[in-house]
Design an enzyme around this catalytic site. Structure first.
Site, PDB file in Angstrom:
ATOM      1  N   GLY A 197       0.507  -1.121   0.395  1.00 19.71           N
ATOM      2  CA  GLY A 197      -0.017   0.043   0.161  1.00 19.71           C
ATOM      3  C   GLY A 197       0.839   1.437   0.133  1.00 19.71           C
ATOM      4  N   ILE A 198       2.081   0.817  -0.753  1.00 20.56           N
ATOM      5  CA  ILE A 198       2.883   2.275  -0.554  1.00 20.56           C
ATOM      6  C   ILE A 198       2.556   3.664  -1.241  1.00 20.56           C
ATOM      7  N   GLY A 244      -0.458   4.000  -1.036  1.00 20.40           N
ATOM      8  CA  GLY A 244      -1.697   5.539  -0.753  1.00 20.40           C
ATOM      9  C   GLY A 244      -1.008   6.203  -0.117  1.00 20.40           C
ATOM     10  N   ASP A 287       0.573  -8.591  -5.305  1.00 19.73           N
ATOM     11  CA  ASP A 287      -0.631  -7.957  -5.324  1.00 19.73           C
ATOM     12  C   ASP A 287      -0.688  -8.886  -3.888  1.00 19.73           C
ATOM     13  N   LEU A 288      -1.777  -8.269  -3.410  1.00 22.05           N
ATOM     14  CA  LEU A 288      -2.384  -9.402  -2.088  1.00 22.05           C
ATOM     15  C   LEU A 288      -3.054 -10.423  -2.613  1.00 22.05           C
ATOM     16  N   ALA A 337      -5.428  -2.276   0.793  1.00 32.25           N
ATOM     17  CA  ALA A 337      -6.039  -3.046   1.114  1.00 32.25           C
ATOM     18  C   ALA A 337      -7.740  -2.317   0.389  1.00 32.25           C
ATOM     19  N   SER A 393      -8.642  -0.800  11.492  1.00 33.47           N
ATOM     20  CA  SER A 393      -9.245  -0.020  11.408  1.00 33.47           C
ATOM     21  C   SER A 393     -10.877  -0.057  12.461  1.00 33.47           C
ATOM     22  N   GLU A 437     -13.490   1.193  12.258  1.00 32.93           N
ATOM     23  CA  GLU A 437     -14.648   0.861  11.635  1.00 32.93           C
ATOM     24  C   GLU A 437     -14.718  -0.238  11.697  1.00 32.93           C
ATOM     25  N   TYR A 458     -16.459  -4.177   5.041  1.00 33.71           N
ATOM     26  CA  TYR A 458     -15.028  -3.479   5.122  1.00 33.71           C
ATOM     27  C   TYR A 458     -14.601  -3.359   6.280  1.00 33.71           C
ATOM     28  N   ARG A 496      -4.883  12.372   0.734  1.00 35.20           N
ATOM     29  CA  ARG A 496      -6.288  11.651   1.111  1.00 35.20           C
ATOM     30  C   ARG A 496      -6.612  11.717  -0.266  1.00 35.20           C
TER      31      ARG A 496
HETATM   32  P1  NAP Z   1      -5.411   4.281   0.189  1.00 37.65           P
HETATM   33  O1  NAP Z   1      -4.989   5.513   0.065  1.00 37.65           O
HETATM   34  O2  NAP Z   1      -6.747   4.343   0.576  1.00 37.65           O
HETATM   35  O3  NAP Z   1      -4.246   3.382   0.242  1.00 37.65           O
HETATM   36  C1  NAP Z   1      -5.242   2.206  -0.286  1.00 37.65           C
HETATM   37  C2  NAP Z   1      -3.375   1.286  -0.556  1.00 37.65           C
HETATM   38  O4  NAP Z   1      -3.471  -0.338  -0.621  1.00 37.65           O
HETATM   39  C3  NAP Z   1      -2.545   1.912  -2.068  1.00 37.65           C
HETATM   40  O5  NAP Z   1      -1.403   2.201  -2.177  1.00 37.65           O
HETATM   41  C4  NAP Z   1      -3.211   0.428  -3.268  1.00 37.65           C
HETATM   42  O6  NAP Z   1      -2.916   0.770  -3.866  1.00 37.65           O
HETATM   43  C5  NAP Z   1      -2.955  -0.562  -2.057  1.00 37.65           C
HETATM   44  N1  NAP Z   1      -3.811  -1.908  -2.666  1.00 37.65           N
HETATM   45  C6  NAP Z   1      -4.784  -2.395  -2.700  1.00 37.65           C
HETATM   46  N2  NAP Z   1      -5.446  -3.135  -3.247  1.00 37.65           N
HETATM   47  C7  NAP Z   1      -4.625  -3.253  -3.343  1.00 37.65           C
HETATM   48  C8  NAP Z   1      -3.975  -4.489  -3.668  1.00 37.65           C
HETATM   49  N3  NAP Z   1      -5.135  -6.326  -4.061  1.00 37.65           N
HETATM   50  N4  NAP Z   1      -3.231  -5.665  -3.689  1.00 37.65           N
HETATM   51  C9  NAP Z   1      -2.226  -4.338  -3.631  1.00 37.65           C
HETATM   52  N5  NAP Z   1      -2.121  -3.215  -3.054  1.00 37.65           N
HETATM   53  C10 NAP Z   1      -3.460  -3.113  -2.350  1.00 37.65           C
HETATM   54  O7  NAP Z   1      -5.252   3.950   1.722  1.00 37.65           O
HETATM   55  P2  NAP Z   1      -5.259   4.754   3.455  1.00 37.65           P
HETATM   56  O8  NAP Z   1      -5.667   5.507   3.752  1.00 37.65           O
HETATM   57  O9  NAP Z   1      -3.556   5.033   3.195  1.00 37.65           O
HETATM   58  O10 NAP Z   1      -4.966   3.435   4.617  1.00 37.65           O
HETATM   59  C11 NAP Z   1      -4.005   2.445   4.479  1.00 37.65           C
HETATM   60  C12 NAP Z   1      -4.388   1.902   5.027  1.00 37.65           C
HETATM   61  O11 NAP Z   1      -5.032   1.057   6.444  1.00 37.65           O
HETATM   62  C13 NAP Z   1      -5.292   0.319   5.006  1.00 37.65           C
HETATM   63  O12 NAP Z   1      -6.050  -0.456   4.908  1.00 37.65           O
HETATM   64  C14 NAP Z   1      -6.683   1.254   5.121  1.00 37.65           C
HETATM   65  O13 NAP Z   1      -7.683   0.011   4.957  1.00 37.65           O
HETATM   66  C15 NAP Z   1      -6.296   1.337   6.496  1.00 37.65           C
HETATM   67  N6  NAP Z   1      -6.753   2.618   7.842  1.00 37.65           N
HETATM   68  C16 NAP Z   1      -7.221   3.874   7.492  1.00 37.65           C
HETATM   69  C17 NAP Z   1      -7.509   4.277   8.034  1.00 37.65           C
HETATM   70  C18 NAP Z   1      -7.360   6.402   7.940  1.00 37.65           C
HETATM   71  O14 NAP Z   1      -8.606   6.904   7.910  1.00 37.65           O
HETATM   72  N7  NAP Z   1      -6.738   6.215   6.541  1.00 37.65           N
HETATM   73  C19 NAP Z   1      -8.282   4.476   9.563  1.00 37.65           C
HETATM   74  C20 NAP Z   1      -7.700   3.131   9.609  1.00 37.65           C
HETATM   75  C21 NAP Z   1      -7.481   2.195   8.536  1.00 37.65           C
HETATM   76  P3  NAP Z   1      -3.316   1.401  -5.712  1.00 37.65           P
HETATM   77  O15 NAP Z   1      -2.334   3.071  -5.240  1.00 37.65           O
HETATM   78  O16 NAP Z   1      -2.103   0.082  -6.561  1.00 37.65           O
HETATM   79  O17 NAP Z   1      -4.534   1.516  -5.814  1.00 37.65           O
HETATM   80  N1  GDD Z   2     -16.776  10.179   1.532  1.00 39.10           N
HETATM   81  C1  GDD Z   2     -18.381  10.511   2.083  1.00 39.10           C
HETATM   82  N2  GDD Z   2     -18.309  10.866   1.033  1.00 39.10           N
HETATM   83  N3  GDD Z   2     -18.341  10.247   3.126  1.00 39.10           N
HETATM   84  C2  GDD Z   2     -19.640  11.235   3.602  1.00 39.10           C
HETATM   85  C3  GDD Z   2     -20.190  12.392   2.143  1.00 39.10           C
HETATM   86  C4  GDD Z   2     -19.523  11.714   1.740  1.00 39.10           C
HETATM   87  O1  GDD Z   2     -20.471  13.056   0.672  1.00 39.10           O
HETATM   88  N4  GDD Z   2     -21.045  12.586   2.936  1.00 39.10           N
HETATM   89  C5  GDD Z   2     -21.219  12.093   4.473  1.00 39.10           C
HETATM   90  N5  GDD Z   2     -20.105  11.218   4.882  1.00 39.10           N
HETATM   91  C6  GDD Z   2     -20.022  11.015   5.906  1.00 39.10           C
HETATM   92  C7  GDD Z   2     -20.166   9.130   5.673  1.00 39.10           C
HETATM   93  O2  GDD Z   2     -20.787   8.134   5.627  1.00 39.10           O
HETATM   94  C8  GDD Z   2     -19.265   8.861   6.844  1.00 39.10           C
HETATM   95  O3  GDD Z   2     -20.120   8.811   8.449  1.00 39.10           O
HETATM   96  C9  GDD Z   2     -18.083   9.822   7.411  1.00 39.10           C
HETATM   97  O4  GDD Z   2     -18.826  11.081   6.567  1.00 39.10           O
HETATM   98  C10 GDD Z   2     -16.751   9.362   7.353  1.00 39.10           C
HETATM   99  O5  GDD Z   2     -16.458   9.019   5.159  1.00 39.10           O
HETATM  100  P1  GDD Z   2     -15.390   8.506   5.234  1.00 39.10           P
HETATM  101  O6  GDD Z   2     -14.648   9.578   4.733  1.00 39.10           O
HETATM  102  O7  GDD Z   2     -15.547   8.151   4.128  1.00 39.10           O
HETATM  103  O8  GDD Z   2     -15.081   8.032   6.194  1.00 39.10           O
HETATM  104  P2  GDD Z   2     -15.299   6.003   6.826  1.00 39.10           P
HETATM  105  O9  GDD Z   2     -15.365   6.750   8.754  1.00 39.10           O
HETATM  106  O10 GDD Z   2     -16.547   5.572   6.462  1.00 39.10           O
HETATM  107  O11 GDD Z   2     -13.427   5.518   6.847  1.00 39.10           O
HETATM  108  C11 GDD Z   2     -12.196   5.913   7.047  1.00 39.10           C
HETATM  109  O12 GDD Z   2     -11.588   5.738   8.138  1.00 39.10           O
HETATM  110  C12 GDD Z   2     -12.215   4.511   8.428  1.00 39.10           C
HETATM  111  C13 GDD Z   2     -11.341   4.515   9.978  1.00 39.10           C
HETATM  112  O13 GDD Z   2     -12.803   4.789  10.865  1.00 39.10           O
HETATM  113  C14 GDD Z   2     -11.738   5.313   6.051  1.00 39.10           C
HETATM  114  O14 GDD Z   2     -10.390   5.748   5.701  1.00 39.10           O
HETATM  115  C15 GDD Z   2     -11.643   3.635   6.052  1.00 39.10           C
HETATM  116  O15 GDD Z   2     -10.551   3.238   5.356  1.00 39.10           O
HETATM  117  C16 GDD Z   2     -11.212   4.073   7.657  1.00 39.10           C
HETATM  118  O16 GDD Z   2     -10.753   2.504   8.737  1.00 39.10           O
END
Ligand code: NAP
Ligand code: GDD
Length: 346
Positions: free
Chosen positions: A9-10, A12, A57-58, A81, A124, A126, A148, A183
Site C-alpha cells: 500500500g505504499i 496510498g 498483489d495481495l 486494502a 480500523s 470501522e 469493509y 488523502r
Molecule cells: P489508501 O490511500 O486507499 O491506499 C490503499 C493502498 O492499498 C494503495 O496503495 C493501493 O494500491 C493498495 N492496494 C489496494 N488493493 C491492493 C491489492 N490487491 N494488492 C496490493 N495493493 C493494493 O488507504 P490509506 O488511507 O493509506 O490506508 C492505509 C491502510 O490503513 C488501509 O488498509 C486502510 O484500510 C487502513 N486504515 C485507514 C484509515 C484512514 O483513516 N486512512 C484508518 C484505519 C485503517 P493502488 O494505488 O494500486 O490502488
Molecule cells: N466519503 C463520504 N462522502 N462520506 C460522507 C459524505 C460524502 O459525500 N457525506 C457524509 N459522509 C460521512 C460518511 O457517511 C461517514 O459517516 C463519514 O462521512 C466519514 O466517511 P469517509 O471519509 O468516507 O470515511 P469512513 O469513516 O467511512 O472510513 C475511513 O475511516 C476508517 C477508519 O474509521 C476510511 O479511511 C477507512 O479505510 C478507515 O478504516
C-alpha cells in the site's frame, strides 16, 4: 546496521507518509505496487529514487512470497486494502479478498520466508461500527457495519491468531480516521476541503454530501504512521488504539473548512440521498491511553490545524501556487477543450 522495511500500500496515503518516516530513520524501504497500465505513483514521486518498488498483489500469494524473498525485511507493514467503505457494498467479495484474506496470504508468506520479521496490520475503528462503549478502547467489542468493517475484523483476528498460534511478532494498530493533503478525493474530509477551495476560486458551484451528523475522531496521517513504527519497536507484540480522543461531526468539518476560505456553506452544500450509506457508523471516538502510556505516542496536530492544512493545500494546488498533479490535469483538459473549440469555430 540499517533496517529493511517492506510496505504494502505504499502508493496510498499512509504508505507514502510511512515511507517518508522510515527513510528519515535510514531504513531500506521496499514498497509493493500493483501492475497498472498507467503509473499511480503521485504520492511517492518525491522519494522514487530512494525506495525500491516490487510488483505484487495481495490476491496473488506467489507474488508475496517472491517479494519477501527479495526484500528480506526486518519489518512488514501491511497497509494495502480496498479502503473506501461505500465501495465495499458494491464489491463485497473483492473487498473480502483484498482486505481480509489478503492479510492471511501475507502472514503465510511471512511464516514461510521470514518468520522472525515483525508484522504490522492496519486495523480500523470501522470494526467498532455500532459502538458498544464510548470512547472505544482495545477491549471494546466489535460490531462492524459494512463489508469493509467485517473484512477488517477478520484481518485483525487473523493477525492476533498468527501471534498466538505461531509466536509471530504480529500486531494490529486500531487506527481511527486520519487525513492529510494526500488523502483520496472520495473521502469526506478531502472532498470537503477541495470543494471549499474550488468554490472559493470559482471552479465549482456546489458540493453534494450524505450524512452530516456522523461523528469521527479525525487525526493527521503524518502523526499516525509514527505510531505504527513505534508498535514494531516494542519488546512484546501488543495491539493499540490510535486516536486523538476528540470527535466532530461532518457538519462541523464543513463549517470549519468553508469558514477558512470565508465562504458560506449554506449557499453551496446540498444533501444527496444517494450518498447515505445502507448502514452508518454514527459515532467514533477513541481512547489512546495505552498508546500514550506504552508507546509514548500522542497526536501533534489538532482537528482545526488539520482542516486548515488541507484547505490551504487544496487552495494552493487548484490556484496553481504549487501546481499539483490534479490541477495540472484540469488545466490541460481546459486547454485541450478551448483549442478544440477554437478549431471547430474556424
Ligand atoms: P489508501 O490511500 O486507499 O491506499 C490503499 C493502498 O492499498 C494503495 O496503495 C493501493 O494500491 C493498495 N492496494 C489496494 N488493493 C491492493 C491489492 N490487491 N494488492 C496490493 N495493493 C493494493 O488507504 P490509506 O488511507 O493509506 O490506508 C492505509 C491502510 O490503513 C488501509 O488498509 C486502510 O484500510 C487502513 N486504515 C485507514 C484509515 C484512514 O483513516 N486512512 C484508518 C484505519 C485503517 P493502488 O494505488 O494500486 O490502488
Ligand atoms: N466519503 C463520504 N462522502 N462520506 C460522507 C459524505 C460524502 O459525500 N457525506 C457524509 N459522509 C460521512 C460518511 O457517511 C461517514 O459517516 C463519514 O462521512 C466519514 O466517511 P469517509 O471519509 O468516507 O470515511 P469512513 O469513516 O467511512 O472510513 C475511513 O475511516 C476508517 C477508519 O474509521 C476510511 O479511511 C477507512 O479505510 C478507515 O478504516
Amino acid at each position: 546496521m540499517p533496517k529493511t522495511a517492506f510496505v504494502t500500500g505504499i502508493t496510498g496515503q499512509d504508505g507514502s507518509y510511512l515511507a517518508d518516516l522510515l527513510l528519515s530513520k535510514d531504513y531500506h524501504v521496499f514498497g509493493m505496487v500493483r501492475r497498472s497500465s498507467t503509473e499511480n505513483f503521485a504520492r511517492i514521486e518525491h522519494i522514487r529514487d530512494r525506495i525500491t518498488l516490487i510488483q505484487g498483489d495481495l490476491l496473488d500469494a506467489s507474488s508475496l512470497i517472491k517479494a519477501l524473498e527479495r526484500a528480506k525485511p526486518d519489518e512488514i507493514y501491511n497497509l494495502a486494502a480496498q479502503s473506501f467503505v461505500p465501495t465495499s457494498w458494491d464489491q463485497p467479495i473483492l473487498t473480502g479478498e483484498f482486505t481480509a484474506l489478503g492479510v492471511t496470504r501475507l502472514l503465510e508468506a511471512m511464516r514461510a520466508v521470514c518468520p522472525d520479521a515483525r508484522f504490522y496490520q492496519a486495523s480500523s475503528s470501522e470494526m467498532f461500527g455500532k459502538v458498544r462503549e464510548v470512547p472505544q478502547t482495545e477491549t471494546t467489542p466489535f460490531h462492524p457495519r459494512s463489508p469493509y468493517g467485517v473484512a477488517k475484523a477478520y484481518g485483525h483476528y487473523i493477525t492476533l491468531n498468527a501471534r498466538e498460534s505461531y509466536d509471530l511478532f504480529a500486531v494490529s494498530g486500531i487506527l481511527f480516521n486520519h487525513e492529510s493533503p494526500r488523502r483520496g478525493l472520495e473521502f469526506v474530509t478531502r472532498k470537503i476541503t477541495r470543494a471549499a477551495a474550488a468554490i472559493k476560486l470559482g471552479l465549482q458551484d456546489s458540493l453534494e454530501l450524505g450524512n452530516l451528523d456522523a461523528r469521527r475522531d479525525w487525526g493527521f496521517a503524518g502523526d499516525y504512521v509514527d505510531a505504527m513504527w513505534r508498535m514494531l519497536q516494542q519488546d512484546a507484540p501488543q495491539d493499540y488504539v490510535i486516536a486523538t480522543g476528540s470527535t466532530h461531526s461532518v457538519r462541523t468539518l464543513v463549517n470549519l473548512a468553508f469558514a477558512s476560505v470565508d465562504v458560506n456553506p449554506e449557499a453551496h452544500v446540498r444533501i444527496s440521498a444517494a450518498l447515505i450509506r445502507p448502514a452508518e457508523v454514527d459515532l467514533l471516538v477513541g481512547d489512546p491511553s495505552r498508546a500514550k502510556r506504552e508507546l509514548a505516542w500522542s497526536p501533534n496536530t489538532s482537528f482545526e490545524q488539520l482542516v486548515e492544512m488541507m484547505v490551504r493545500a487544496d487552495y494552493d494546488d487548484l490556484s496553481g501556487t504549487h501546481l499539483g498533479a490534479t490541477a495540472r490535469q484540469t488545466r490541460t483538459l481546459k486547454t485541450i477543450k478551448s483549442r478544440r473549440n477554437a478549431l471547430s469555430a474556424k
